[in-house]
Design an enzyme around this catalytic site. Structure first.
Site, PDB file in Angstrom:
ATOM      1  N   GLY A   1       0.790  -1.218   0.000  1.00  0.00           N
ATOM      2  CA  GLY A   1       0.000   0.000   0.000  1.00  0.00           C
ATOM      3  C   GLY A   1       0.824   1.271   0.000  1.00  0.00           C
ATOM      4  O   GLY A   1       1.809   1.409  -0.732  1.00  0.00           O
TER       5      GLY A   1
ATOM      6  N   ASN B   1       3.653   5.262   8.919  1.00  0.00           N
ATOM      7  CA  ASN B   1       2.536   4.944   8.049  1.00  0.00           C
ATOM      8  C   ASN B   1       1.690   3.771   8.540  1.00  0.00           C
ATOM      9  O   ASN B   1       0.518   3.672   8.195  1.00  0.00           O
ATOM     10  CB  ASN B   1       3.088   4.638   6.646  1.00  0.00           C
TER      11      ASN B   1
ATOM     12  N   TYR C   1     -11.747   3.884  14.701  1.00  0.00           N
ATOM     13  CA  TYR C   1     -10.738   4.260  13.701  1.00  0.00           C
ATOM     14  C   TYR C   1     -10.648   5.783  13.582  1.00  0.00           C
ATOM     15  O   TYR C   1      -9.541   6.352  13.594  1.00  0.00           O
ATOM     16  CB  TYR C   1     -11.082   3.648  12.352  1.00  0.00           C
TER      17      TYR C   1
ATOM     18  N   ASP D   1       7.239  -4.881  14.507  1.00  0.00           N
ATOM     19  CA  ASP D   1       5.865  -4.689  14.932  1.00  0.00           C
ATOM     20  C   ASP D   1       5.835  -3.358  15.673  1.00  0.00           C
ATOM     21  O   ASP D   1       6.403  -3.228  16.763  1.00  0.00           O
ATOM     22  CB  ASP D   1       5.432  -5.838  15.853  1.00  0.00           C
ATOM     23  N   VAL D   2       5.190  -2.354  15.093  1.00  0.00           N
ATOM     24  CA  VAL D   2       5.256  -1.008  15.665  1.00  0.00           C
ATOM     25  C   VAL D   2       4.594  -0.920  17.030  1.00  0.00           C
ATOM     26  O   VAL D   2       4.836   0.041  17.776  1.00  0.00           O
ATOM     27  CB  VAL D   2       4.622   0.039  14.721  1.00  0.00           C
TER      28      VAL D   2
ATOM     29  N   THR E   1      -6.252   0.608  -1.738  1.00  0.00           N
ATOM     30  CA  THR E   1      -5.160  -0.273  -1.314  1.00  0.00           C
ATOM     31  C   THR E   1      -5.799  -1.511  -0.686  1.00  0.00           C
ATOM     32  O   THR E   1      -6.988  -1.742  -0.846  1.00  0.00           O
ATOM     33  CB  THR E   1      -4.258   0.426  -0.277  1.00  0.00           C
TER      34      THR E   1
ATOM     35  N   LEU F   1     -10.151   8.732   0.244  1.00  0.00           N
ATOM     36  CA  LEU F   1     -10.346   7.368  -0.258  1.00  0.00           C
ATOM     37  C   LEU F   1      -9.160   6.947  -1.119  1.00  0.00           C
ATOM     38  O   LEU F   1      -8.884   7.560  -2.154  1.00  0.00           O
ATOM     39  CB  LEU F   1     -11.637   7.303  -1.071  1.00  0.00           C
ATOM     40  N   VAL F   2      -8.452   5.893  -0.682  1.00  0.00           N
ATOM     41  CA  VAL F   2      -7.287   5.370  -1.398  1.00  0.00           C
ATOM     42  C   VAL F   2      -7.510   3.883  -1.635  1.00  0.00           C
ATOM     43  O   VAL F   2      -7.789   3.139  -0.688  1.00  0.00           O
ATOM     44  CB  VAL F   2      -5.984   5.547  -0.595  1.00  0.00           C
TER      45      VAL F   2
END
Length: 259
Positions: free
Chosen positions: A13, A88, A154, A61-62, A189, A186-187
């Site tokens: 993405g 990101n 979210y 793993d962030v 991915t 809106l993307v």
């Protein structure tokens, strides 16, 4: 002198698109993601296309603060002096009323979207301050400006991200460091595929009969912010497709033709 760009969520993405865009611009990239095989393959692709020492893959793993600090501390030359952090990594889970979100879904979104960004800031900013050079770019969302049905958690995490970005710049006042949020609409991915637990039909419907942004469009915006003159700090860059208005309005079908 090329930048060293540390990118989380780099396996697919927007993250992968940012890696390709920065590498094409002559920068070095550190590709961080949980999917070690995918970032390793991308690093091989970029090194073959742009020369050795263009890309380095690291498993991360962030949500693991200690791992984040350890990975950054162990970066080898010539990747050890990070100039730009593109934070990101993020996700959404489900599209249900907030009281129906499971505790696991809430934890996934908060831990990744909020704590993951804070972990990146804590791991990367001290060395940037010590060197007097650095830029933190967080990938926000139009969901940080508006709330839509079924997306309460979210949207709350993306609202938090904008507050973190603004507060970071305040804390960095008087230093040479920059802080930016790039907030796409809106993307198209694999975002919706993750949100709907692999339900491809439901995910595809999100982008059907419209003309969404691509990951490359967002990557172009990120590279612009990072490569702007040093005197320039883009506080936030909102990027939406022409079909999208008012954050939550998307033209579809005949209405979207020509857009």
């Amino acid at each position: 002198m090329p930048h060293v760009v540390f990118i989380t969520g780099a396996s697919a993405g927007i993250g992968a698109a940012c890696a390709r865009a920065f590498a094409a611009a002559g920068d070095r990239v550190v590709l961080a993601a949980r999917s070690e095989d995918r970032v390793a393959a991308l690093a091989d692709e970029l090194n073959a296309a742009h020369g050795d020492d263009t890309a380095l893959a690291v498993a991360l793993d962030v949500t693991d603060a200690e791992a984040h600090a350890r990975v950054v501390a162990d970066l080898p030359a010539p990747f050890d002096a990070v100039d730009v952090a593109v934070l990101n990594a993020g996700l959404a889970k489900g599209l249900r009323p907030v009281w129906e979100n499971t505790s696991r879904e809430v934890d996934q979104m908060v831990d990744t979207n909020v704590k993951g960004v804070l972990n990146g800031i804590r791991a990367l900013v001290p060395d940037m301050l010590a060197r007097g050079r650095g830029h933190v770019v967080t990938i926000g969302s139009t969901a940080g400006h508006a709330v839509y049905a079924g997306g309460v958690v979210y949207c709350a995490t993306k609202h938090a991200l904008l507050a973190i970005n603004e507060g970071l710049k305040v804390d960095l006042h008087g230093t040479p460091l920059r802080a930016t949020a790039v907030s796409p609409g809106l993307v198209e991915t694999d975002f919706s595929l993750v949100r709907f637990d692999g339900d491809a039909e439901r995910a595809d419907a999100v982008y059907a009969d419209t003309n969404a942004l691509t990951a490359d469009d967002v990557a172009d915006a990120v590279v612009y912010c990072a490569h702007a003159p040093e005197r320039v700090n883009v506080a936030e860059l909102l990027v939406t497709p022409r079909v999208q208005s008012g954050y939550t309005m998307t033209a579809r079908g005949e209405e979207a033709e020509g857009l």
